[in-house]
Design a protein around this motif. Sequence first.
Motif, PDB file in Angstrom:
ATOM      1  N   GLU A 128       0.839  -1.195   0.000  1.00 56.89           N
ATOM      2  CA  GLU A 128       0.000   0.000   0.000  1.00 56.89           C
ATOM      3  C   GLU A 128       0.880   1.254   0.000  1.00 56.89           C
ATOM      4  N   GLN A 136       6.732   3.832   5.905  1.00 56.79           N
ATOM      5  CA  GLN A 136       6.454   2.623   6.659  1.00 56.79           C
ATOM      6  C   GLN A 136       7.779   1.966   7.031  1.00 56.79           C
ATOM      7  N   LYS A 137       7.761   1.338   8.169  1.00 54.60           N
ATOM      8  CA  LYS A 137       8.960   0.643   8.632  1.00 54.60           C
ATOM      9  C   LYS A 137       8.918  -0.784   8.099  1.00 54.60           C
ATOM     10  N   VAL A 138      10.043  -1.251   7.576  1.00 55.46           N
ATOM     11  CA  VAL A 138      10.095  -2.616   7.064  1.00 55.46           C
ATOM     12  C   VAL A 138      11.293  -3.339   7.663  1.00 55.46           C
ATOM     13  N   SER A 139      11.093  -4.630   7.853  1.00 53.34           N
ATOM     14  CA  SER A 139      12.132  -5.446   8.472  1.00 53.34           C
ATOM     15  C   SER A 139      12.728  -6.351   7.398  1.00 53.34           C
ATOM     16  N   ARG A 315       7.645  -8.717  -0.993  1.00 58.21           N
ATOM     17  CA  ARG A 315       6.664  -9.638  -0.405  1.00 58.21           C
ATOM     18  C   ARG A 315       6.088 -10.607  -1.431  1.00 58.21           C
TER      19      ARG A 315
ATOM     20  N   ASN B  91       0.299  -7.057   7.277  1.00 60.46           N
ATOM     21  CA  ASN B  91       0.645  -5.647   7.191  1.00 60.46           C
ATOM     22  C   ASN B  91       1.430  -5.210   8.414  1.00 60.46           C
ATOM     23  N   PHE B  94       5.207  -5.222   8.911  1.00 60.56           N
ATOM     24  CA  PHE B  94       5.928  -4.097   8.332  1.00 60.56           C
ATOM     25  C   PHE B  94       5.228  -2.819   8.776  1.00 60.56           C
ATOM     26  N   THR B  95       5.089  -2.706  10.045  1.00 62.35           N
ATOM     27  CA  THR B  95       4.238  -1.665  10.586  1.00 62.35           C
ATOM     28  C   THR B  95       4.724  -0.277  10.212  1.00 62.35           C
ATOM     29  N   ARG B 442      -2.650  -0.523   7.988  1.00 57.62           N
ATOM     30  CA  ARG B 442      -2.782  -1.692   8.864  1.00 57.62           C
ATOM     31  C   ARG B 442      -4.245  -2.088   9.001  1.00 57.62           C
TER      32      ARG B 442
END
Lengths: 510, 510
Positions: A128, A136-139, A315, B91, B94-95, B442
């Motif tokens: 999104e 947005q935070k991504v790991s 993803r 979602n 990857f908050t 989210r």
Amino acid sequence: MLSGKMMEPQDDIEEDDSPSASAPPSSSPSPSSSPPPRALPRQRTSLQKSSVCSRSYFMVVMVFFHVYIINVIALLLYVHYNNGSNAISANRDFTSSDSSSHKVTGASDAQATADSGFPRNMFLPRIEGIRVGHVQKVSLVSGKVHEMKTLSLKPLLFEIPDFLSEEECAVVVRLAQLKGLMESQVMVPEGQEELDQQLNLSPEEIFNFLDLNQDGQLQPHEILTHSRVRDGIWLTSENLKEIYDGLKADLDGNGLLSLEEFGRLRSDAFQRFLLQRGVERSQLVRNSRHTWLYQGQGAHQVLQDLRKRVTLLTRLPSSLVELSEPLQVVRYEQGGHYHAHHDSGPVYPETACTHTRLAANTTSPFQTSCRYITVLFYLNNVQEGGETTFPVADNRTYEEASLIQNDVDLLDTRKHCDKGNLRVKPVKGTAVFWYNYLSDGRGWVGEQDEYSLHGGCVVTQGTKWVANNWINVDPDYQRQARYQLLVSQQESQEQEEPNSDQHIEAHQDL
Amino acid sequence: MLSGKMMEPQDDIEEDDSPSASAPPSSSPSPSSSPPPRALPRQRTSLQKSSVCSRSYFMVVMVFFHVYIINVIALLLYVHYNNGSNAISANRDFTSSDSSSHKVTGASDAQATADSGFPRNMFLPRIEGIRVGHVQKVSLVSGKVHEMKTLSLKPLLFEIPDFLSEEECAVVVRLAQLKGLMESQVMVPEGQEELDQQLNLSPEEIFNFLDLNQDGQLQPHEILTHSRVRDGIWLTSENLKEIYDGLKADLDGNGLLSLEEFGRLRSDAFQRFLLQRGVERSQLVRNSRHTWLYQGQGAHQVLQDLRKRVTLLTRLPSSLVELSEPLQVVRYEQGGHYHAHHDSGPVYPETACTHTRLAANTTSPFQTSCRYITVLFYLNNVQEGGETTFPVADNRTYEEASLIQNDVDLLDTRKHCDKGNLRVKPVKGTAVFWYNYLSDGRGWVGEQDEYSLHGGCVVTQGTKWVANNWINVDPDYQRQARYQLLVSQQESQEQEEPNSDQHIEAHQDL
């Protein structure tokens, strides 16, 4: 509880309304059910009876136990595969189709499962964008959190600083140098007439195809759009005037070509004229050098890590990412550029994808690389220039005709990079990625996103190193599924055969 | 397998590689596994033995059967509740959070579940727009397929022709007439000064608040934006000049108000001046009459059907739709209009929603209606004018300051409806709907979508009947959850009490 009740029949057997009806599946029966079989014969102390009893009893236990385990496995598999498919089927209840390309994809979905046995309902999640500027935070790497910023919604475009470390950038550049880079575009492309001849088009038909606004005359931008793609030489309006004069093409001198004027020209007339006159590298669509780096098993760890990180980032199913093109590393020297283009073409029902062509059983003359996503990595800091431009990002409308105006040619990254809507400055280690195709609304690839038009602005000072990962997905679900099945079958065959060196060598060529 | 090895080690029991391990869940165990247990004792023909055997055997069967059934149910429940939560948790891995309002929502999510026992992970699906012009088929009424066309992506806006039948339109209009309509806006709004006083702002603070570009002077558009919202009177640039002259506000005559000039004015000076001079209805922000129709149990079937259809259309949890505002029916006479506005305001951490205020336990002076979605129905064909305008739909940028230019005021639906980006023509039975808020990434409500700015163009000929359904959602998940819990508790209490008439009466007031 279980074993106790077996032995004492007077006990009340649990009814459906027992509270354990909602117990979690973790209350596994296997450990708790093993004691009773032993305990039962001992208590009764009639050895012969129990040997018979235990036999039938044992059979029952066995059958139920197996059936139970099988069903649990089946249900777990169902849960597993259902997560993706539910998301799709939710959309499918409200199925959409407004273009013929959609219909092709839609019809083949269910078919693919039945035909190929490929894990059904492979699903392409789309990240999104929310709004421009959203972060947005991504790991992606353990112990580190990346920030992913939305740069535009049309195309859906994100920027992730520090996607690669300094060392990783250096390794990729070094590996590319060791492999050696080649010119991204040769001066005189060959086989240009093939498609025309294959399609057997008359000059009238070509004229009508080029005459976008169907006014019976070819405007300069109509000629330019076509000839740039066809010949790989970047004509400007000034060049065109020069050519018209040189070839005496525009007899009435109105700057437009009529069908009559057009029909008198050879189809490669412009190209011949330019080559005779001499073409500079800076006049090509693309002025850079590049190479390809294989990222699979056996490749440098950094390259393998990079691919894993791309899978996490996008993803997408890892099988899709693994079957995509190798990493392309590109070097732009000072003065290097790449005029605005699409990484992949539009999808018509008869369009074939390069990557699935073997599995597709078609001989369509229309072919495109079906690059669903482009991930672009900046491997160094450029002294000046070299931005990535998205000239029409988030424009309200996309009109091809309005891109090339008399005074401003938005496609020209040597002259008009500053006039575009969005420019991304190259920063070492930063990744940007975008979708070249829209969603089809059912979890798969839809139409080409025309707004994904982009280019590399001219490097005014220094050298620019970038790398590209393209994720190839066939908009036809069935073809993609068949292709993946074919590859997995081949791979298992190769594993059986002792001399699987060919496979690895083929990859090393890349 | 486990128990088998204990009794008869020589037996060959199915191994893990048996094909049935991957059998689909449809291979139910109960019918297929029942024959062997019976056949086994009979073959043996030892009656006494078998009576003992059958008893223990029966117990084993029963217990396993129950355990099996319980586990299947548990797994099915797991599957059921997992679908929604997975979509969210995917979602959440990857908050995102880039604004303080997001943080409030995010932090309270898990909390809400624990605190209120409200069905966790209530999820707001958002319909994919794909691209402008995309058409998806939707199933809203049995035996009929509607087409839903994407009109814009910013805001996410759809059009559905024939959403209501001719008869349904007539019923809604008739019900509204029976109920009686009131002026949508009273001439002299009261309580205007309350907020200023409550916040206890000095003229300097108000000046700084109004001075959007912080240049130390109030441009006409800065004054207009504020006074239109505050006073409900639609000032134009010409009006403003008139007022400045009348009040001798702009002493240096440069068309701008300095802090000094501003400080000399009473905060309601403009409004007083205008009222003294006389205000026409056409000079109001909104010139229409409206009423509210309750859609719950006991309401006319058409109204109840409409609400069900809206639930299907928006794909939102029905509890959310049911707890939203009643249907608003609006009549615009010839000359009627509604200048461009947002249906709901921006969300700051301290903003309260009107609908959840009771459950929120806050006394915040900032309050908005939290209308996540607007569904607008056209109930008749308008002879001329009366379009719904979205002046900045799909604009690349949203700049409040650029909406009001000297020559064109895009907010003015009496003068400049033709200059906006998108206009929807009212066609009887057609519904349009759009999201007034973005997603938070989210599965819940995020920031206000500024592009959802819209208005009703002046009706130049005839009368215009429309209806609005707003779906109210609190951007704070916890507050929404608490509110729904509170209502459901009240409802169950009322059902227990015999005199639940009050409840119904309260609704009929609407």
